[in-house]
Design a protein around this motif. Structure first.
Motif: not given
Length: 434
Positions: A74-102
């Motif tokens: 159900x995921x259309x796109x996933x993007x890996x990013x790093x947050x400022x000040x967080x060196x030991x972890x990362x974040x993921x932006x996920x876009x779903x195909x519908x609101x119900x799945x999200x």
């Protein structure tokens, strides 16, 4: 994003890309999670866009795809990013195909642990808005591998969100989720950029990050002789005589007081060459074998010796400059203290040798006090003068009013007297008539 959402969201600055080539920066606004367990408490005006914060670095792309399970389709796109000040972890932006799945993904994974053996939990937030603020190029020319690929580098099929999900790694390379899930490494299959960046080594005792040596026997990391000499102290305590210089990767023997490595990297072609290589025909004056005509070896040997001499001289010069700085600072401090003491003694001596000046000063202070006293008396007299002048003016006005009233009464009495006299004369004239 409207103003009603901005008051309920948090702002996070993020970046992506290889910092050595190109870095893209942006800002994302996330809704606050107060009670994420109930779908009825989900934020109003949400979109099918989620953000998973604080994913640990040891979790690869394949591990996260396996963690998501059936939601990947159900995921259309996933993007890996790093947050400022967080060196030991990362974040993921996920876009779903519908609101119900999200909504279902948020309800199912928010607050859930990534693994039963780890303490990290999955922090899922709804994204209100995501926008990019700019891009910074670190080099003049960007390699072709760092540009956006219209095809998946693994399966060579076109990247289409409608047919399959797309995962963009932290170095801005895009793949199919099904293809990247088979990649068990944490690096990028295209540029080999790893999201787990090695940390900077420091001395195990003084935490100094410069001039570090690692013991090849037990792995102890200490600073060199031009810092706090903890590496030499470790050799004296343990008799581990071999240490590796972390900056140049050369091995030093403390007992022999020289370098003992036999292979070094040639700066001409990058190959490994033997450092302590000697020609067997050297005594015969041979000049035709490869050892005499190898420019890479001779240049590497000369460069290594020159670099060692330069490093030794720089360290020695730095230490001497520090010593000279401390010496001259101590001299300057002594001169300042001596000058202050001489000034103080001169002032005291001048005051003791001039009693007349002290008498004049006492008389001046007395005159100043007398002048102040006379000024106060003058001020009081001035104020009293004004008061008495005001009283005199008031008395004069009062006397004038009394005189005016008295004149009016006298005039009235004169008029009455004239009237009486006229009436008397009239009566007398009547009586005289026959």
């Amino acid at each position: 994003m409207d103003s009603g959402d901005s008051s309920m969201s948090k702002v996070f600055h993020f970046s992506s890309g290889n910092p050595r080539i190109e870095e893209t920066r942006g800002v994302m606004h996330l809704f606050c999670n107060e009670q994420p367990s109930f779908s009825s408490q989900l934020p109003v005006g949400r979109k099918p866009l989620l953000c998973v914060l604080s994913v640990p670095n040891h979790m690869t792309y394949a591990d996260f795809c396996q963690f998501c399970g059936s939601f990947v389709q159900h995921m259309l796109e996933m993007r890996i990013v790093r947050n400022d000040g967080m060196e030991d972890c990362y974040s993921i932006l996920i876009r779903f195909d519908e609101q119900k799945a999200a909504d279902t993904f948020h309800k199912h994974f928010s607050g859930r642990k990534f693994s039963s053996l780890e303490d990290e939990t999955c922090n899922v937030f709804f994204a209100a808005d995501v926008h990019y603020t700019g891009s910074i190029e670190r080099t003049q020319s960007i390699p072709a591998s760092s540009t956006e690929q219209p095809f998946c580098p693994v399966c060579l099929e076109r990247l289409d969100q409608d047919t399959s999900g797309i995962l963009t790694t932290i170095c801005n390379h895009s793949f199919h989720c099904s293809c990247i899930s088979k990649w068990t490494d944490s690096s990028c299959p295209v540029c080999r950029y790893c999201q787990q960046q090695p940390g900077n080594s420091t001395c195990s005792i003084c935490q100094s990050p410069e001039n570090l040596w690692m013991c090849v026997i037990c792995g102890f990391v200490g600073c060199g002789r031009y810092k706090e000499a903890h590496a030499i102290r470790h050799w004296k305590e343990t008799q581990h005589c071999y240490a590796l210089e972390l900056e140049t990767r050369r091995v030093w023997d403390y007992s022999g007081d020289n370098y003992v490595h036999r292979l070094i990297q040639s700066k001409t072609d990058g190959k490994l060459v033997e450092l302590n290589h000697h020609c067997h025909h050297d005594n015969d004056g041979c000049c035709s074998c490869e050892c005499a005509t190898d420019p890479g070896f001779s240049e590497t040997l000369v460069n290594s010796k020159v670099e060692a001499i330069v490093n030794e001289y720089n360290e020695l010069l730095t230490s001497q400059l520090e010593n000279q700085k401390m010496y001259f600072e101590s001299l300057l401090q002594g001169v300042e203290e001596e000058t202050d003491r001489e000034i103080k003694e001169a002032v005291e001596k001048a005051l003791c040798q001039t009693p007349r000046l002290m008498k004049l000063k006492v008389r001046l202070d007395k005159c100043i006090e007398e002048k102040k006293f006379l000024d106060d008396i003058n001020d009081n007299l001035t104020r009293n003068k004004e008061i008495w002048e005001a009283k005199i003016s008031e008395i004069e006005e009062r006397e004038k009013r009394k005189l005016k009233i008295k004149d009016e009464k006298i005039q009235e009495l004169e008029e009455q007297l004239a009237t009486v006299m006229a009436s008397i004369e009239k009566e007398n004239a009547i009586q005289e008539m026959p």
